[in-house]
Motif scaffolding. Sequence first.
Motif, PDB file in Angstrom:
ATOM      1  N   VAL A 194      85.673  -5.278  57.202  1.00 51.87           N
ATOM      2  CA  VAL A 194      85.686  -5.842  55.853  1.00 51.87           C
ATOM      3  C   VAL A 194      84.829  -4.969  54.957  1.00 51.87           C
ATOM      4  CG1 VAL A 194      85.019  -7.825  54.429  1.00 51.87           C
ATOM      5  CG2 VAL A 194      85.980  -8.202  56.710  1.00 51.87           C
ATOM      6  N   ILE A 195      85.393  -4.500  53.843  1.00 47.88           N
ATOM      7  CA  ILE A 195      84.534  -3.797  52.894  1.00 47.88           C
ATOM      8  C   ILE A 195      84.234  -4.725  51.725  1.00 47.88           C
ATOM      9  CG2 ILE A 195      85.373  -1.524  53.577  1.00 47.88           C
ATOM     10  CD1 ILE A 195      86.681  -1.257  50.896  1.00 47.88           C
ATOM     11  N   THR A 196      82.976  -4.656  51.284  1.00 44.22           N
ATOM     12  CA  THR A 196      82.523  -5.570  50.241  1.00 44.22           C
ATOM     13  C   THR A 196      81.343  -4.964  49.489  1.00 44.22           C
ATOM     14  OG1 THR A 196      81.704  -7.812  49.790  1.00 44.22           O
ATOM     15  CG2 THR A 196      80.964  -6.785  51.835  1.00 44.22           C
ATOM     16  N   HIS A 197      81.185  -5.383  48.226  1.00 51.84           N
ATOM     17  CA  HIS A 197      79.963  -5.009  47.499  1.00 51.84           C
ATOM     18  C   HIS A 197      78.942  -6.145  47.587  1.00 51.84           C
ATOM     19  CE1 HIS A 197      82.315  -7.299  44.553  1.00 51.84           C
ATOM     20  NE2 HIS A 197      81.140  -7.684  44.097  1.00 51.84           N
ATOM     21  N   ASN A 198      79.340  -7.256  48.239  1.00 55.89           N
ATOM     22  CA  ASN A 198      78.485  -8.433  48.360  1.00 55.89           C
ATOM     23  C   ASN A 198      77.615  -8.325  49.618  1.00 55.89           C
ATOM     24  OD1 ASN A 198      77.346 -10.935  48.614  1.00 55.89           O
ATOM     25  ND2 ASN A 198      79.239 -12.089  48.360  1.00 55.89           N
ATOM     26  N   LEU A 199      76.381  -7.926  49.444  1.00 57.30           N
ATOM     27  CA  LEU A 199      75.498  -7.670  50.593  1.00 57.30           C
ATOM     28  C   LEU A 199      75.181  -8.935  51.386  1.00 57.30           C
ATOM     29  CD1 LEU A 199      73.018  -5.047  49.090  1.00 57.30           C
ATOM     30  CD2 LEU A 199      74.735  -4.651  50.839  1.00 57.30           C
ATOM     31  N   ALA A 200      75.304 -10.102  50.761  1.00 53.62           N
ATOM     32  CA  ALA A 200      75.008 -11.355  51.474  1.00 53.62           C
ATOM     33  C   ALA A 200      75.931 -11.538  52.671  1.00 53.62           C
ATOM     34  CB  ALA A 200      75.144 -12.541  50.519  1.00 53.62           C
ATOM     35  N   ILE A 201      77.164 -11.047  52.557  1.00 50.96           N
ATOM     36  CA  ILE A 201      78.152 -11.190  53.633  1.00 50.96           C
ATOM     37  C   ILE A 201      77.711 -10.424  54.887  1.00 50.96           C
ATOM     38  CG2 ILE A 201      80.543 -10.624  54.288  1.00 50.96           C
ATOM     39  CD1 ILE A 201      81.337 -11.162  51.369  1.00 50.96           C
ATOM     40  N   THR A 220      73.390  -1.236  61.072  1.00 50.73           N
ATOM     41  CA  THR A 220      72.599  -2.314  61.658  1.00 50.73           C
ATOM     42  C   THR A 220      73.455  -3.119  62.618  1.00 50.73           C
ATOM     43  OG1 THR A 220      71.450  -2.479  59.535  1.00 50.73           O
ATOM     44  CG2 THR A 220      71.080  -4.264  61.113  1.00 50.73           C
ATOM     45  N   LEU A 221      72.911  -3.405  63.789  1.00 53.45           N
ATOM     46  CA  LEU A 221      73.577  -4.295  64.729  1.00 53.45           C
ATOM     47  C   LEU A 221      72.940  -5.679  64.611  1.00 53.45           C
ATOM     48  CD1 LEU A 221      73.849  -2.088  67.943  1.00 53.45           C
ATOM     49  CD2 LEU A 221      75.699  -2.742  66.410  1.00 53.45           C
ATOM     50  N   ASN A 222      73.762  -6.693  64.387  1.00 51.06           N
ATOM     51  CA  ASN A 222      73.272  -8.072  64.344  1.00 51.06           C
ATOM     52  C   ASN A 222      73.424  -8.680  65.734  1.00 51.06           C
ATOM     53  OD1 ASN A 222      72.572  -8.172  61.647  1.00 51.06           O
ATOM     54  ND2 ASN A 222      74.555  -8.933  60.966  1.00 51.06           N
ATOM     55  N   GLU A 223      72.320  -8.908  66.409  1.00 49.01           N
ATOM     56  CA  GLU A 223      72.384  -9.549  67.729  1.00 49.01           C
ATOM     57  C   GLU A 223      72.926 -10.968  67.618  1.00 49.01           C
ATOM     58  OE1 GLU A 223      71.783  -8.234  70.735  1.00 49.01           O
ATOM     59  OE2 GLU A 223      71.410  -6.288  69.816  1.00 49.01           O
ATOM     60  N   ASN A 224      72.523 -11.643  66.540  1.00 46.05           N
ATOM     61  CA  ASN A 224      72.963 -13.030  66.316  1.00 46.05           C
ATOM     62  C   ASN A 224      73.520 -13.163  64.907  1.00 46.05           C
ATOM     63  OD1 ASN A 224      71.939 -14.238  68.871  1.00 46.05           O
ATOM     64  ND2 ASN A 224      69.980 -13.537  68.037  1.00 46.05           N
ATOM     65  N   PRO A 225      74.801 -12.820  64.725  1.00 50.78           N
ATOM     66  CA  PRO A 225      75.393 -12.942  63.390  1.00 50.78           C
ATOM     67  C   PRO A 225      75.269 -14.375  62.858  1.00 50.78           C
ATOM     68  CG  PRO A 225      76.859 -11.740  64.860  1.00 50.78           C
ATOM     69  CD  PRO A 225      75.763 -12.299  65.706  1.00 50.78           C
ATOM     70  N   VAL A 226      75.053 -14.485  61.555  1.00 53.62           N
ATOM     71  CA  VAL A 226      74.898 -15.787  60.909  1.00 53.62           C
ATOM     72  C   VAL A 226      76.280 -16.352  60.594  1.00 53.62           C
ATOM     73  CG1 VAL A 226      73.933 -16.961  58.876  1.00 53.62           C
ATOM     74  CG2 VAL A 226      72.704 -15.041  59.924  1.00 53.62           C
ATOM     75  N   SER A 227      76.460 -17.640  60.826  1.00 51.65           N
ATOM     76  CA  SER A 227      77.730 -18.278  60.472  1.00 51.65           C
ATOM     77  C   SER A 227      77.923 -18.212  58.957  1.00 51.65           C
ATOM     78  CB  SER A 227      77.717 -19.746  60.915  1.00 51.65           C
ATOM     79  OG  SER A 227      78.750 -20.450  60.259  1.00 51.65           O
ATOM     80  N   ILE A 228      79.142 -17.964  58.529  1.00 54.64           N
ATOM     81  CA  ILE A 228      79.428 -17.887  57.091  1.00 54.64           C
ATOM     82  C   ILE A 228      79.054 -19.194  56.393  1.00 54.64           C
ATOM     83  CG2 ILE A 228      81.868 -18.562  57.383  1.00 54.64           C
ATOM     84  CD1 ILE A 228      80.499 -16.107  54.745  1.00 54.64           C
ATOM     85  N   ASP A 229      79.090 -20.315  57.122  1.00 55.79           N
ATOM     86  CA  ASP A 229      78.709 -21.614  56.537  1.00 55.79           C
ATOM     87  C   ASP A 229      77.263 -21.610  56.064  1.00 55.79           C
ATOM     88  OD1 ASP A 229      81.225 -22.601  57.147  1.00 55.79           O
ATOM     89  OD2 ASP A 229      80.603 -23.305  59.130  1.00 55.79           O
ATOM     90  N   ASP A 230      76.420 -20.775  56.696  1.00 56.40           N
ATOM     91  CA  ASP A 230      74.986 -20.770  56.398  1.00 56.40           C
ATOM     92  C   ASP A 230      74.577 -19.655  55.423  1.00 56.40           C
ATOM     93  OD1 ASP A 230      74.701 -22.876  58.194  1.00 56.40           O
ATOM     94  OD2 ASP A 230      74.403 -21.517  59.894  1.00 56.40           O
TER      95      ASP A 230
END
Length: 233
Positions: A194-201, A220-230
Amino acid sequence: MSFIEFRNVWKIYRMGNVKIKALTGTNFTIDEGEFVVIAGASGAGKSTILNLLGGMDSQTTGKIIVDGKEISEYNNKKLTTYRRNDIGFVFQFYNLVQNLTVRENVELATQIVKDPLDIDETIKAVGLEDRISNFPSQISGGEQQRVAIARALAKNPKILLCDEPTGALDYNTGKQILKLLYDTCKEKKVTVVVITHNLAISAMGDKVIKVKNGAVESITLNENPVSIDDIEW
Protein backbone atom coordinates in the motif's frame (compact mmCIF):
# COMPACT_ATOMS: atom_id res chain seq x y z
CA MET A 1 15.48 -15.56 -0.52
CA SER A 2 13.16 -12.53 -0.54
CA PHE A 3 9.98 -12.61 -2.58
CA ILE A 4 10.50 -9.08 -3.93
CA GLU A 5 13.85 -7.32 -4.18
CA PHE A 6 14.88 -3.90 -5.47
CA ARG A 7 18.65 -3.74 -5.98
CA ASN A 8 20.12 -0.28 -6.52
CA VAL A 9 17.17 0.78 -8.69
CA TRP A 10 17.36 4.14 -10.44
CA LYS A 11 14.62 5.75 -12.50
CA ILE A 12 15.44 8.88 -14.45
CA TYR A 13 12.84 10.59 -16.60
CA ARG A 14 13.94 12.90 -19.40
CA MET A 15 11.81 15.91 -20.27
CA GLY A 16 13.56 17.66 -23.11
CA ASN A 17 17.03 18.47 -21.76
CA VAL A 18 15.94 18.09 -18.15
CA LYS A 19 16.63 14.91 -16.17
CA ILE A 20 14.27 14.13 -13.31
CA LYS A 21 15.62 11.58 -10.84
CA ALA A 22 12.50 9.82 -9.56
CA LEU A 23 14.47 7.03 -7.81
CA THR A 24 18.13 7.20 -6.81
CA GLY A 25 19.57 3.81 -5.92
CA THR A 26 16.59 2.25 -4.15
CA ASN A 27 17.15 -0.95 -2.15
CA PHE A 28 14.59 -2.98 -0.21
CA THR A 29 13.14 -6.48 0.13
CA ILE A 30 9.60 -7.74 0.76
CA ASP A 31 8.72 -11.21 1.97
CA GLU A 32 5.86 -13.28 0.63
CA GLY A 33 2.58 -12.60 2.44
CA GLU A 34 3.78 -9.35 4.03
CA PHE A 35 1.55 -6.30 4.40
CA VAL A 36 3.87 -3.48 3.41
CA VAL A 37 3.25 0.26 3.68
CA ILE A 38 5.33 2.56 1.47
CA ALA A 39 4.94 6.05 2.91
CA GLY A 40 6.21 9.45 1.91
CA ALA A 41 5.23 12.91 0.75
CA SER A 42 3.87 13.61 -2.69
CA GLY A 43 6.67 13.36 -5.26
CA ALA A 44 8.90 11.25 -2.98
CA GLY A 45 9.02 8.33 -5.44
CA LYS A 46 6.27 6.06 -4.06
CA SER A 47 4.28 5.81 -7.28
CA THR A 48 7.44 5.19 -9.29
CA ILE A 49 8.23 2.19 -7.06
CA LEU A 50 4.68 0.90 -7.54
CA ASN A 51 4.81 1.38 -11.31
CA LEU A 52 8.13 -0.47 -11.57
CA LEU A 53 6.98 -3.30 -9.31
CA GLY A 54 3.73 -3.56 -11.25
CA GLY A 55 5.49 -3.78 -14.61
CA MET A 56 3.90 -0.54 -15.84
CA ASP A 57 7.28 1.13 -16.26
CA SER A 58 10.92 0.04 -16.55
CA GLN A 59 13.87 1.10 -14.41
CA THR A 60 16.81 3.06 -15.82
CA THR A 61 19.38 0.90 -14.01
CA GLY A 62 19.34 -1.70 -11.24
CA LYS A 63 17.56 -5.01 -10.72
CA ILE A 64 13.99 -5.84 -9.74
CA ILE A 65 13.40 -9.47 -8.76
CA VAL A 66 9.96 -10.94 -8.08
CA ASP A 67 9.49 -14.56 -7.02
CA GLY A 68 12.95 -15.51 -8.29
CA LYS A 69 12.50 -13.87 -11.70
CA GLU A 70 14.28 -10.74 -12.81
CA ILE A 71 11.38 -8.69 -14.17
CA SER A 72 13.73 -5.78 -14.87
CA GLU A 73 15.01 -7.87 -17.83
CA TYR A 74 11.54 -8.47 -19.27
CA ASN A 75 10.51 -7.19 -22.70
CA ASN A 76 7.07 -5.63 -23.24
CA LYS A 77 5.39 -8.94 -24.03
CA LYS A 78 6.70 -10.59 -20.86
CA LEU A 79 5.75 -7.55 -18.78
CA THR A 80 2.19 -7.74 -20.12
CA THR A 81 1.95 -11.40 -19.07
CA TYR A 82 3.44 -10.55 -15.66
CA ARG A 83 0.92 -7.73 -15.11
CA ARG A 84 -1.94 -9.95 -16.21
CA ASN A 85 -1.15 -13.03 -14.12
CA ASP A 86 0.83 -11.89 -11.09
CA ILE A 87 -0.38 -8.38 -10.20
CA GLY A 88 -3.67 -7.02 -8.88
CA PHE A 89 -4.04 -3.23 -8.92
CA VAL A 90 -6.22 -1.08 -6.66
CA PHE A 91 -6.13 2.66 -7.36
CA GLN A 92 -7.45 5.75 -5.61
CA PHE A 93 -10.21 5.98 -8.21
CA TYR A 94 -12.11 2.82 -8.79
CA ASN A 95 -11.95 2.61 -12.61
CA LEU A 96 -15.10 0.49 -12.83
CA VAL A 97 -16.95 -0.03 -16.10
CA GLN A 98 -20.12 1.99 -15.52
CA ASN A 99 -22.49 -0.03 -17.72
CA LEU A 100 -21.50 -3.38 -16.15
CA THR A 101 -22.89 -4.76 -12.89
CA VAL A 102 -20.74 -5.50 -9.85
CA ARG A 103 -20.52 -9.14 -10.90
CA GLU A 104 -19.70 -8.29 -14.52
CA ASN A 105 -16.93 -5.90 -13.43
CA VAL A 106 -15.31 -8.65 -11.37
CA GLU A 107 -15.89 -11.27 -14.07
CA LEU A 108 -14.07 -9.08 -16.58
CA ALA A 109 -10.79 -9.57 -14.69
CA THR A 110 -11.19 -13.36 -14.48
CA GLN A 111 -11.41 -13.70 -18.26
CA ILE A 112 -7.77 -12.75 -18.84
CA VAL A 113 -6.03 -15.14 -16.41
CA LYS A 114 -5.40 -18.88 -16.26
CA ASP A 115 -6.38 -19.62 -12.67
CA PRO A 116 -9.00 -17.13 -11.42
CA LEU A 117 -10.88 -17.35 -8.15
CA ASP A 118 -14.62 -18.00 -8.00
CA ILE A 119 -16.40 -14.72 -8.87
CA ASP A 120 -19.30 -15.02 -6.43
CA GLU A 121 -17.07 -16.18 -3.57
CA THR A 122 -14.74 -13.23 -4.12
CA ILE A 123 -17.64 -10.75 -4.12
CA LYS A 124 -18.93 -12.36 -0.93
CA ALA A 125 -15.46 -12.05 0.64
CA VAL A 126 -15.55 -8.26 0.23
CA GLY A 127 -19.07 -8.11 1.65
CA LEU A 128 -20.97 -7.21 -1.52
CA GLU A 129 -23.15 -10.28 -2.17
CA ASP A 130 -26.25 -8.08 -1.76
CA ARG A 131 -24.98 -5.66 -4.41
CA ILE A 132 -24.00 -8.21 -7.03
CA SER A 133 -26.51 -7.01 -9.65
CA ASN A 134 -26.09 -3.28 -8.99
CA PHE A 135 -24.32 -0.88 -11.32
CA PRO A 136 -21.49 1.33 -10.00
CA SER A 137 -23.73 4.40 -9.97
CA GLN A 138 -26.09 2.61 -7.57
CA ILE A 139 -23.52 1.96 -4.84
CA SER A 140 -21.37 4.14 -2.56
CA GLY A 141 -17.73 5.07 -3.05
CA GLY A 142 -16.64 2.59 -0.40
CA GLU A 143 -18.62 -0.16 -2.09
CA GLN A 144 -17.12 0.75 -5.47
CA GLN A 145 -13.63 0.44 -3.93
CA ARG A 146 -14.65 -3.00 -2.62
CA VAL A 147 -15.61 -3.97 -6.16
CA ALA A 148 -12.21 -2.77 -7.36
CA ILE A 149 -10.54 -4.92 -4.68
CA ALA A 150 -12.70 -7.92 -5.59
CA ARG A 151 -11.79 -7.42 -9.25
CA ALA A 152 -8.08 -7.35 -8.38
CA LEU A 153 -8.37 -10.40 -6.10
CA ALA A 154 -10.42 -12.46 -8.55
CA LYS A 155 -7.37 -12.69 -10.80
CA ASN A 156 -5.70 -14.67 -8.00
CA PRO A 157 -2.57 -12.47 -8.11
CA LYS A 158 0.66 -13.01 -6.21
CA ILE A 159 0.89 -9.31 -5.35
CA LEU A 160 -1.78 -6.69 -4.66
CA LEU A 161 -0.56 -3.14 -5.33
CA CYS A 162 -2.67 -0.37 -3.81
CA ASP A 163 -2.08 3.27 -4.76
CA GLU A 164 -3.65 5.54 -2.10
CA PRO A 165 -6.63 3.13 -1.93
CA THR A 166 -8.48 5.23 0.66
CA GLY A 167 -7.69 8.61 -0.92
CA ALA A 168 -11.21 9.19 -2.25
CA LEU A 169 -13.02 7.78 0.80
CA ASP A 170 -14.21 9.22 4.09
CA TYR A 171 -12.42 8.30 7.33
CA ASN A 172 -14.59 5.37 8.46
CA THR A 173 -14.96 3.86 5.00
CA GLY A 174 -11.20 4.21 4.47
CA LYS A 175 -10.59 2.24 7.66
CA GLN A 176 -12.95 -0.51 6.50
CA ILE A 177 -11.08 -0.77 3.19
CA LEU A 178 -7.69 -0.97 4.93
CA LYS A 179 -9.02 -3.68 7.25
CA LEU A 180 -10.28 -5.61 4.22
CA LEU A 181 -6.87 -5.35 2.54
CA TYR A 182 -5.06 -6.45 5.71
CA ASP A 183 -7.41 -9.39 6.34
CA THR A 184 -7.06 -10.44 2.69
CA CYS A 185 -3.28 -10.38 3.01
CA LYS A 186 -3.31 -12.60 6.07
CA GLU A 187 -6.10 -15.00 5.04
CA LYS A 188 -5.14 -15.50 1.40
CA LYS A 189 -1.36 -15.09 1.88
CA VAL A 190 -1.29 -12.40 -0.81
CA THR A 191 1.59 -9.94 -0.63
CA VAL A 192 -0.01 -6.49 -0.26
CA VAL A 193 1.83 -3.22 -0.90
CA VAL A 194 0.00 0.00 0.00
CA ILE A 195 1.41 3.39 -0.88
CA THR A 196 0.19 6.35 1.12
CA HIS A 197 1.13 9.85 2.24
CA ASN A 198 -0.72 9.15 5.52
CA LEU A 199 2.01 8.18 7.99
CA ALA A 200 -0.54 7.09 10.63
CA ILE A 201 -1.33 4.02 8.50
CA SER A 202 2.30 2.90 8.92
CA ALA A 203 1.52 1.36 12.31
CA MET A 204 -0.55 -1.41 10.67
CA GLY A 205 2.19 -2.56 8.30
CA ASP A 206 4.39 -5.63 8.85
CA LYS A 207 7.06 -3.57 7.14
CA VAL A 208 7.16 0.19 6.57
CA ILE A 209 9.33 1.67 3.84
CA LYS A 210 9.64 5.45 4.09
CA VAL A 211 10.64 7.19 0.88
CA LYS A 212 12.04 10.71 0.57
CA ASN A 213 13.42 12.51 -2.50
CA GLY A 214 13.61 9.32 -4.55
CA ALA A 215 15.48 7.29 -1.94
CA VAL A 216 14.53 4.91 0.86
CA GLU A 217 14.87 6.94 4.06
CA SER A 218 14.12 4.07 6.46
CA ILE A 219 12.78 0.51 6.65
CA THR A 220 10.98 -0.52 9.83
CA LEU A 221 9.74 -3.94 10.83
CA ASN A 222 6.67 -3.92 13.09
CA GLU A 223 6.85 -6.95 15.38
CA ASN A 224 3.30 -6.24 16.53
CA PRO A 225 1.35 -4.33 13.88
CA VAL A 226 -1.45 -2.18 15.30
CA SER A 227 -5.02 -3.03 14.31
CA ILE A 228 -6.49 -0.42 11.98
CA ASP A 229 -9.36 -0.09 14.50
CA ASP A 230 -6.88 1.41 16.98
CA ILE A 231 -5.27 3.90 14.57
CA GLU A 232 -6.46 7.52 14.51
CA TRP A 233 -5.56 10.28 12.08
